[in-house]
Design a protein around this motif. Structure first.
Motif, mmCIF file in Angstrom:
data_model
loop_
_atom_site.group_PDB
_atom_site.id
_atom_site.type_symbol
_atom_site.label_atom_id
_atom_site.label_comp_id
_atom_site.label_asym_id
_atom_site.label_seq_id
_atom_site.Cartn_x
_atom_site.Cartn_y
_atom_site.Cartn_z
ATOM 1 N N PHE A 115 27.307 -4.270 -18.416
ATOM 2 C CA PHE A 115 27.111 -4.698 -19.804
ATOM 3 C C PHE A 115 26.740 -6.182 -19.838
ATOM 4 N N ASP A 116 25.718 -6.475 -20.625
ATOM 5 C CA ASP A 116 25.129 -7.822 -20.657
ATOM 6 C C ASP A 116 25.317 -8.440 -22.035
ATOM 7 N N THR A 117 25.795 -9.693 -22.066
ATOM 8 C CA THR A 117 25.900 -10.397 -23.335
ATOM 9 C C THR A 117 25.531 -11.867 -23.086
ATOM 10 N N ALA A 118 25.796 -12.731 -24.074
ATOM 11 C CA ALA A 118 25.489 -14.161 -23.905
ATOM 12 C C ALA A 118 26.296 -14.961 -24.913
ATOM 13 N N TYR A 119 26.513 -16.209 -24.550
ATOM 14 C CA TYR A 119 27.226 -17.145 -25.422
ATOM 15 C C TYR A 119 26.594 -17.180 -26.815
ATOM 16 N N VAL A 120 25.260 -17.111 -26.854
ATOM 17 C CA VAL A 120 24.576 -17.293 -28.151
ATOM 18 C C VAL A 120 24.451 -16.022 -28.995
#
Ligand SMILES: NC(=O)c1ccc[n+]([C@@H]2O[C@H](COP(=O)([O-])OP(=O)(O)OC[C@H]3O[C@@H](n4cnc5c(N)ncnc54)[C@H](OP(=O)(O)O)[C@@H]3O)[C@@H](O)[C@H]2O)c1
Length: 316
Positions: A51-56
């Motif tokens: 699973f991929d996410t990001a701070y922004v």
């Protein structure tokens, strides 16, 4: 392209991360809590672990929702986030954002941390020293870069080697209408044992065929950046041709687009995404779709092949 042997990245409980990932950019934005949870469950049912996410993403809501969803089975999953989209790739900014990522995800350590984009203002040595310290402290397992040109990656590879590190993953844009990665990025990943985990396999929704069908609503109609990114006429012709091919084969264009992106010889791990379970279904169908070499070539012929790096077309 000769296939290299790359020890597969694995989850904490030792399972390979798999051939597809899911991107949580819509969590907390176009997908509310319930839609996010439903898509997460669909992915798990289809065997996805990465699973991929990001701070922004969604001003932090994406990481918070993902953190709640992964909690019951953390060891079985592979969690990636990104820092440095804004604020630069200096250590102070990366660490400050990373600490917030960990709080939102409710995790002490993260499997894969990316620098979200190249920062020409910060010496890469500083960035890599920061990665080295995070890794040494046991706060990250793997190191990733996103939106880097091949020369920038190779510079990072050389600097990382001096610190006893390797670049594990690269996250470029890649789809049937964005094939630049075929020229240098994917062969470089193959050569350097870097796992390519490309984003936007559907061209932000273009390759679902919904705009070609007419009246399509979504990101390309709502977001000027995406409208510009996918605004060239040939891209829309390609989406329309892919729709015709899918109808001929009795499948969905999204299924063909995702399966095609995964079938490149460098074995990229495309990041699927959607705003609802209904949207996600044809992308998940790609995970079991059998892509023959003949069909791969037929799909590839729907868009221009990028020129070789040397520009010597006659040798390509
Ligand atoms: N590193 C980076 O800079 C970067 C950049 C972008 C994304 N990413 C990562 O990669 C992931 C995937 O990127 P992406 O969202 O751009 O991927 P994509 O697969 O190209 O586009 C997904 C979008 O297409 C539309 N869509 C998907 N299935 C559909 C269907 N069946 N019918 C109609 N529309 C459909 C939805 O948007 P609409 O409904 O709005 O049309 C959906 O959000 C993200 O979640 C994120 O984790 C990384």
């Amino acid at each position: 392209m000769t296939q290299t042997t790359r020890p597969p990245l694995s989850t904490l409980d030792g399972q390979p991360i798999g051939r597809f990932a899911f991107g949580c950019m819509q969590f907390g934005g176009r997908a509310d809590d319930a839609a996010s949870a439903a898509m997460f469950a669909d992915c798990r049912a289809a065997g996805l672990r990465h699973f991929d996410t990001a701070y922004v993403y969604a001003e932090g809501a994406s990481e918070k929702i993902l953190g709640r969803l992964i909690a019951p089975e953390r060891e079985r999953l592979y969690v990636a986030t990104k820092v440095g989209y804004a604020g630069g790739a200096g250590s102070a900014n990366m660490r400050a954002q990373f600490d917030i990522c960990r709080q939102r995800l409710d995790l002490d350590s993260i499997d894969l941390l990316y620098l979200h984009r190249f920062d020409p203002e910060t010496p890469l040595e500083d960035t890599l020293t920061c990665f080295a310290e995070l890794k040494q402290a046991g706060l990250i397992r793997h190191i990733g870069l996103s939106n880097f040109a091949a020369w920038q990656v190779m510079k990072a590879v050389a600097l990382a080697a001096r610190l006893g590190l390797q670049i594990d993953v690269l996250q470029p844009m890649y789809s049937l209408v964005k094939r630049q990665a075929e020229v240098e990025i994917l062969p470089m990943c193959n050569d350097q044992n870097i796992l390519p985990v490309p984003y936007s396999p559907l061209g932000g929704g273009l390759l679902t065929g919904k705009y070609a069908r007419g009246g399509g609503s979504g990101r390309l109609a709502e977001d000027d950046r995406y409208a510009a990114r996918y605004g060239q006429e040939w891209m829309h012709h390609c989406a329309s041709d892919l729709l015709d091919l899918a109808e001929e084969l009795g499948t969905e264009p999204a299924t063909l687009a995702v399966a095609w992106a995964a079938a490149h010889p460098a074995q990229p791990v495309p990041i699927l995404s959607a705003r609802s379970s209904e949207q996600l279904a044809p992308s998940l169908a790609a995970t079991t779709f059998e892509m023959t070499p003949a069909l791969y070539d037929r799909i590839a012929a729907l868009s221009p092949r990028p020129a070789p790096a040397t520009d010597r077309l006659e040798e390509a």
